[in-house]
Scaffold this active site. Structure first.
Site, PDB file in Angstrom:
ATOM      1  N   ASN A  11      30.133  62.989  10.856  1.00  0.00           N
ATOM      2  CA  ASN A  11      30.938  62.510  10.145  1.00  0.00           C
ATOM      3  C   ASN A  11      30.955  60.889  10.235  1.00  0.00           C
ATOM      4  OD1 ASN A  11      33.527  61.201   9.545  1.00  0.00           O
ATOM      5  ND2 ASN A  11      34.804  62.656  10.736  1.00  0.00           N
ATOM      6  N   ARG A  65      30.738  65.102   6.309  1.00  0.00           N
ATOM      7  CA  ARG A  65      31.923  64.811   5.679  1.00  0.00           C
ATOM      8  C   ARG A  65      31.571  63.717   4.825  1.00  0.00           C
ATOM      9  NH1 ARG A  65      36.504  60.840   8.093  1.00  0.00           N
ATOM     10  NH2 ARG A  65      37.849  61.363   6.583  1.00  0.00           N
ATOM     11  N   HIS A 154      42.409  63.464   3.920  1.00  0.00           N
ATOM     12  CA  HIS A 154      42.682  64.246   5.203  1.00  0.00           C
ATOM     13  C   HIS A 154      42.809  65.769   4.787  1.00  0.00           C
ATOM     14  CE1 HIS A 154      45.085  60.648   6.996  1.00  0.00           C
ATOM     15  NE2 HIS A 154      43.483  60.576   7.461  1.00  0.00           N
ATOM     16  N   HIS A 182      49.913  64.412   8.995  1.00  0.00           N
ATOM     17  CA  HIS A 182      48.753  64.044   9.815  1.00  0.00           C
ATOM     18  C   HIS A 182      48.986  62.653  10.084  1.00  0.00           C
ATOM     19  CE1 HIS A 182      44.149  63.511  10.272  1.00  0.00           C
ATOM     20  NE2 HIS A 182      44.646  62.314  10.308  1.00  0.00           N
ATOM     21  N   ILE A 183      49.444  62.403  11.288  1.00  0.00           N
ATOM     22  CA  ILE A 183      49.767  60.692  11.471  1.00  0.00           C
ATOM     23  C   ILE A 183      48.750  60.195  12.619  1.00  0.00           C
ATOM     24  CG2 ILE A 183      51.803  59.458  12.354  1.00  0.00           C
ATOM     25  CD1 ILE A 183      53.509  61.894  11.846  1.00  0.00           C
ATOM     26  N   GLY A 186      45.129  56.589   9.992  1.00  0.00           N
ATOM     27  CA  GLY A 186      45.578  56.842   8.723  1.00  0.00           C
ATOM     28  C   GLY A 186      46.630  57.776   8.603  1.00  0.00           C
ATOM     29  N   ARG A 215      47.380  49.656   6.987  1.00  0.00           N
ATOM     30  CA  ARG A 215      47.531  50.018   5.589  1.00  0.00           C
ATOM     31  C   ARG A 215      49.166  50.051   5.240  1.00  0.00           C
ATOM     32  NH1 ARG A 215      43.877  55.082   4.870  1.00  0.00           N
ATOM     33  NH2 ARG A 215      43.105  54.721   6.962  1.00  0.00           N
ATOM     34  N   GLY A 305      46.215  61.748  16.217  1.00  0.00           N
ATOM     35  CA  GLY A 305      46.659  60.682  17.319  1.00  0.00           C
ATOM     36  C   GLY A 305      48.021  60.695  17.749  1.00  0.00           C
ATOM     37  N   VAL A 306      48.932  60.328  16.793  1.00  0.00           N
ATOM     38  CA  VAL A 306      50.316  59.981  16.800  1.00  0.00           C
ATOM     39  C   VAL A 306      51.085  61.312  16.887  1.00  0.00           C
ATOM     40  CG1 VAL A 306      52.358  58.864  15.986  1.00  0.00           C
ATOM     41  CG2 VAL A 306      50.143  57.887  16.014  1.00  0.00           C
ATOM     42  N   GLU A 308      50.251  64.312  17.467  1.00  0.00           N
ATOM     43  CA  GLU A 308      49.872  65.281  18.794  1.00  0.00           C
ATOM     44  C   GLU A 308      50.519  64.819  19.900  1.00  0.00           C
ATOM     45  OE1 GLU A 308      45.712  65.663  18.446  1.00  0.00           O
ATOM     46  OE2 GLU A 308      45.846  66.398  16.446  1.00  0.00           O
ATOM     47  N   ASN A 309      50.502  63.399  19.993  1.00  0.00           N
ATOM     48  CA  ASN A 309      50.799  62.647  21.291  1.00  0.00           C
ATOM     49  C   ASN A 309      52.091  62.272  21.331  1.00  0.00           C
ATOM     50  OD1 ASN A 309      48.207  63.545  22.828  1.00  0.00           O
ATOM     51  ND2 ASN A 309      47.405  62.136  21.126  1.00  0.00           N
ATOM     52  N   GLU A 358      38.831  68.795  12.391  1.00  0.00           N
ATOM     53  CA  GLU A 358      38.214  68.914  11.187  1.00  0.00           C
ATOM     54  C   GLU A 358      36.707  69.317  11.258  1.00  0.00           C
ATOM     55  OE1 GLU A 358      39.795  64.962  11.289  1.00  0.00           O
ATOM     56  OE2 GLU A 358      39.725  64.962   8.902  1.00  0.00           O
TER      57      GLU A 358
END
Ligand code: ADP
Length: 378
Positions: A11, A65, A154, A182-183, A186, A215, A305-306, A308-309, A358
């Site tokens: 990747n 990827r 994603h 998906h947080i 990105g 972004r 990241g966000v 899941e946690n 992924e």
């Protein structure tokens, strides 16, 4: 059926290279690593050093990827000269990513000239979207002649969590309406209808949609010439500001990392409080949008990241969706680890945390293509 294969998943991102070596079909991880802060002219050496570090392992297949597959690629493909030419051509939509992805492909081919290379595209999963989701209201020939449309990104992550959600809910994905959030740095949200992407928040480029680490997500395009005037810059300069100096970073003035923004917000820092508020509100609004798009939903998934946690974000996003049968179990939400249901047992809509993977999808796609190739060449 063919024997075991070692699949190297590569990747190459805009400033990092991640790799994982799997033994398939067992999905056993043999080696993995992560190189960060790579400058453009250092890619070749970085990728070569990875291959060098793996020289004791036999490698049968390499899965790459590739960020942009345009309308050409609706699924993962075996790479040949024609596929490489198409990926090169599609660099016009992803100038920072596709050329680096190609570098990875070319180096892998030079080191293993007789091994199969497979491309897995971020956009492929979203090729099922109907025109009512992917068209912009611009002159139609811009779409026909220049491919200006929503592609979405994603895709591999959304596809993975969709598959897991089906397994966790014990229902075929063909019967499910899902909203996948998906947080990470990105951020993208996808409405998944009966196993296919039906709408998604990112656009022709990954700049569109929700508030992200740096972004802006969607803004009024009329702002762009005004930024050019204020900053005495050109369009490239203005887009650079939307890509790298906006989002959580821009509003908080503190960081693109949500943990740091939240720590400052706790201390009473006003702009950080605003950043968190805007970030979660826009996710919440998008869920509303996709509830309408799907005429209701069976499951909502939080990943990356966000997602899941961060229990606070999940709670802020789900608060005010009770009208739609989405009832979060706050206690479970706060204490969960790994894959978990975080809605109450009587919540009509199941809310799930599903850590994304992924790489495993990439390895599985490559393995599957190698089996097809083997079957058809024997
Ligand atoms: P990328 O999109 O670059 O892969 P990630 O998915 O790692 O990024 O997401 C980065 C974001 O996830 C950051 O804002 C960070 O605050 C958050 N994050 C990552 N790990 C954790 C963690 N263990 N706890 C809380 N937040 C986390």
């Amino acid at each position: 059926m063919i024997a075991k294969q070692n699949v190297l998943v590569l990747n190459c991102g805009s400033s990092s290279v991640k790799y994982k070596l799997y033994e398939m079909p067992e999905k056993q991880i043999l080696a993995q690593g992560y190189l960060q802060q790579i400058e453009r002219d250092q890619y070749e050496n970085a990728i070569r050093s990875i291959f060098d570090s793996l020289k004791d392992f036999p490698i049968d297949l390499v899965a790459h990827r590739v960020v942009h597959g345009g309308e050409t690629f609706t699924k993962s493909v075996r790479i040949d000269e024609d596929v490489k030419a198409k990926i090169r051509e599609l660099s016009r939509y992803a100038p920072l990513h596709n050329p680096i992805n190609l570098t990875g492909i070319e180096i892998a081919q030079s080191i293993f000239p007789d091994k199969m290379n497979v491309a897995v595209f971020d956009t492929a999963f979203h090729q099922s979207m109907p025109p009512s989701s992917f068209l912009y209201a611009l002159p139609y020939e811009y779409y026909e002649k220049y491919g200006i449309r929503k592609y979405g990104f994603h895709g591999t992550s959304h596809r993975y969590v969709m598959g897991r959600a089906g397994e966790l809910l014990d229902r075929p994905k063909e019967q499910l309406r899902l909203i996948s959030c998906h947080i990470g740095n990105g951020v993208s949200i996808t409405a998944i209808k009966y196993g296919e992407s039906f709408d998604t928040s990112m656009g022709m480029t990954p700049l569109a949609g929700l508030v992200m680490g740096t972004r802006s997500g969607n803004i009024d395009p009329g702002i762009i010439p005004y930024i050019e005037e204020i900053e005495q810059t050109n369009t490239t300069g203005a887009i650079e500001i939307l890509n790298n100096k906006s989002g959580l970073m821009g509003i908080s003035g503190v960081s693109n990392d949500l943990r740091e923004v939240m720590a400052k917000a706790e201390e009473g820092h006003y702009q950080s409080q605003l950043a968190l508020e805007l970030y979660t509100t826009i996710i919440h609004k998008h869920i509303g949008l996709y509830l309408a798009r799907l005429n209701g939903v069976d499951g909502i998934i939080f990943t990356a990241g966000v997602g899941e946690n961060n229990a606070v974000v999940r709670e802020m996003v789900c608060t005010g969706l009770e009208f739609a049968g989405i009832i979060l179990d706050r206690e479970t939400n706060r204490n969960c680890k790994g894959e978990a249901f975080i809605s109450t047992p009587y919540s009509m809509v199941k809310v799930m945390v599903i850590p994304t993977d992924e790489e495993i999808i990439m390895a599985a796609d490559a393995y599957e293509l190698s089996c097809v190739h083997f079957d058809s060449s024997t």
